[in-house]
Design an enzyme around this catalytic site. Structure first.
Site, mmCIF file in Angstrom:
data_model
loop_
_atom_site.group_PDB
_atom_site.id
_atom_site.type_symbol
_atom_site.label_atom_id
_atom_site.label_comp_id
_atom_site.label_asym_id
_atom_site.label_seq_id
_atom_site.Cartn_x
_atom_site.Cartn_y
_atom_site.Cartn_z
ATOM 1 N N TRP A 102 68.401 -85.082 -86.647
ATOM 2 C CA TRP A 102 67.056 -85.393 -86.931
ATOM 3 C C TRP A 102 65.782 -84.371 -86.528
ATOM 4 O O TRP A 102 65.469 -83.651 -86.973
ATOM 5 C CB TRP A 102 66.711 -86.653 -87.279
ATOM 6 N N ASP A 172 59.014 -87.931 -82.860
ATOM 7 C CA ASP A 172 59.687 -88.345 -84.507
ATOM 8 C C ASP A 172 59.872 -89.663 -84.099
ATOM 9 O O ASP A 172 60.622 -89.797 -83.494
ATOM 10 C CB ASP A 172 60.569 -87.297 -85.234
ATOM 11 N N LYS A 196 61.873 -97.171 -92.814
ATOM 12 C CA LYS A 196 62.769 -98.468 -91.827
ATOM 13 C C LYS A 196 61.915 -99.909 -90.768
ATOM 14 O O LYS A 196 62.175 -101.044 -91.072
ATOM 15 C CB LYS A 196 63.247 -97.612 -91.298
HETATM 16 C C1 LIG Z 1 64.718 -89.632 -87.597
HETATM 17 C C2 LIG Z 1 64.447 -89.851 -89.229
HETATM 18 N N1 LIG Z 1 63.677 -88.431 -89.330
HETATM 19 C C3 LIG Z 1 63.009 -88.004 -90.283
HETATM 20 C C4 LIG Z 1 63.523 -88.518 -91.486
HETATM 21 C C5 LIG Z 1 63.036 -88.203 -92.480
HETATM 22 O O1 LIG Z 1 62.301 -88.759 -93.472
HETATM 23 P P1 LIG Z 1 61.775 -88.967 -94.527
HETATM 24 O O2 LIG Z 1 63.154 -88.628 -95.803
HETATM 25 O O3 LIG Z 1 60.924 -89.588 -94.821
HETATM 26 O O4 LIG Z 1 61.083 -87.312 -94.771
HETATM 27 C C6 LIG Z 1 64.456 -89.684 -91.326
HETATM 28 C C7 LIG Z 1 64.951 -90.100 -92.441
HETATM 29 O O5 LIG Z 1 66.460 -91.546 -92.104
HETATM 30 C C8 LIG Z 1 64.997 -90.276 -89.769
HETATM 31 O O6 LIG Z 1 65.777 -90.886 -89.810
#
Ligand SMILES: Cc1ncc(COP(=O)(O)O)c(C=O)c1O
Length: 360
Positions: A102, A172, A196
């Site tokens: 991520w 994040d 989540k």
């Molecule tokens: C730590 C993290 N950041 C970003 C995301 C991306 O999120 P989204 O699908 O809402 O864009 C996720 C999705 O699993 C994630 O676990």
């Protein structure tokens, strides 16, 4: 009704009490004669729902009054771009810490807008640890320092808030927000997709210090402009009304559980016993440095990968769903967010012991 334990990384389990309340209110919300889904976002009823959600979030996280709370669309992925567009503020460089998949996605998006200094990276360690803060390279001219507090795929979590070296700290928090108390004042900006720990997919929370907004990169679409969103109560356009309502129910549920101190104690207990079961067994293993193990996402492996399909099938028959590891890393992963009851973790541990007895 028969609900199973769903270990999905997201969208993931919601508290049953929240789903039941949503069911009871589905066709008619509080004598309005209509569903929340059918309400105008400008109506008094809906504005009340939205304001209550924000009030609950502010209460849970003790958000200081100089922080704006925004409810946006486009997921955390949208924020990967919106953050540099809003926070560069005339600067051209940013700092990012790379602790997993991520982080990497956030970095590649930031590179579209800024020159990125890689302050630290755990890639050489296969993303099983967090580089010591003392070795981080922080560019004092950068607009902010970004990190990912919980790597959902690798199962690596910061246990403390890192020192930002004088820069606004951006995080994040998609997969561990609301899992423990937090000192918001240490951050410039916190963002998290809801699916989540906060609610259903479709809504993203941004908590941002108000002095950091108001100067976007030229050409930034209005929808990504935090100041415009703040000025319009996150209703610059029609917001995702139903996810916002459900998010509000989850926040109210969390407050009913005793808030973040209480939920942290449960999360600590759930994760400690699952890691203990893995560590006590020669059959299962977890690759993550003990000091950085995630309380939310617990990846684990077995040596004989031929048994993986059997494990997943037998787990499903035992009412334990979605234990497959992410496709990029394989093995297994148990996501045990706030809504996963402790009984679900107990059931998983018992299943793992029985599986080891049969096949180990
Ligand atoms: C730590 C993290 N950041 C970003 C995301 C991306 O999120 P989204 O699908 O809402 O864009 C996720 C999705 O699993 C994630 O676990």
């Amino acid at each position: 009704m028969s609900r199973i334990y769903n270990f999905s990384a997201g969208p993931s389990m919601l508290p049953t009490a929240v789903l039941e309340q949503a069911r009871d209110e589905l066709c008619e919300w509080h004598d309005t004669g209509m569903s929340v889904m059918e309400m105008s976002h400008r109506s008094k009823s809906y504005v009340g729902i939205a304001e209550q959600a924000e009030a609950n979030l502010r209460a849970l996280l003790a958000i200081p009054s100089n922080y704006k709370v925004l409810f946006l669309q486009g997921g955390a992925t949208g924020q990967f771009a919106a953050i540099p567009m809003n926070l560069l503020r005339g600067k051209s460089s940013t700092c990012y810490v790379n602790t997993g998949i991520w982080s990497k996605k956030a970095i590649s998006e930031a590179k579209r807008f800024s020159s990125v200094t890689l302050s630290a990276s755990a890639e050489a360690d296969n993303f099983t640890t967090i580089p010591a803060r003392s070795g981080w390279a922080v560019d004092p001219e950068a607009a902010y320092l970004h990190y990912t507090s919980n790597e959902t795929i690798g199962g690596v979590e910061f246990q403390d808030i890192p020192d930002a070296g004088g820069l606004p700290l951006v995080v994040d928090m998609s997969s561990n927000i609301l899992s423990r108390p937090l000192d918001i004042s240490r951050f410039g900006l916190i963002y998290a997709g809801a699916q989540k720990n906060m609610g259903p997919a479709g809504i993203t929370v941004v908590i941002v210090r108000d002095d950091l907004i108001g100067e976007v990169l030229p050409g930034t679409p209005s929808i990504f402009d935090y100041q415009q969103q703040a000025d319009n109560g996150s209703m610059l356009n029609t917001p995702p009304t139903y996810p916002w309502y459900l998010l509000g129910l989850v926040l109210a549920w969390l407050r009913g559980q005793g808030g973040l101190v209480a939920i942290e104690a449960i999360n600590r207990r759930k994760s400690t016993k699952l890691y203990q079961a893995i560590d006590d067994s020669p059959f299962y293993s977890n690759p993550v440095d003990m000091a950085c193990r995630s309380r939310m996402n617990v990846p684990f492996k077995i040596a004989n990968t031929d048994l993986e399909k059997t494990f997943i099938a037998e787990a499903m028959s035992a009412g334990l769903a979605n234990l497959e590891g992410h496709r990029s890393v394989g093995g297994f992963r148990a996501s045990i967010y706030n809504a996963m009851p402790e009984s679900g973790v107990d059931a998983l541990i018992a299943f793992m012991a029985e599986f080891e007895r049969k096949y180990g």
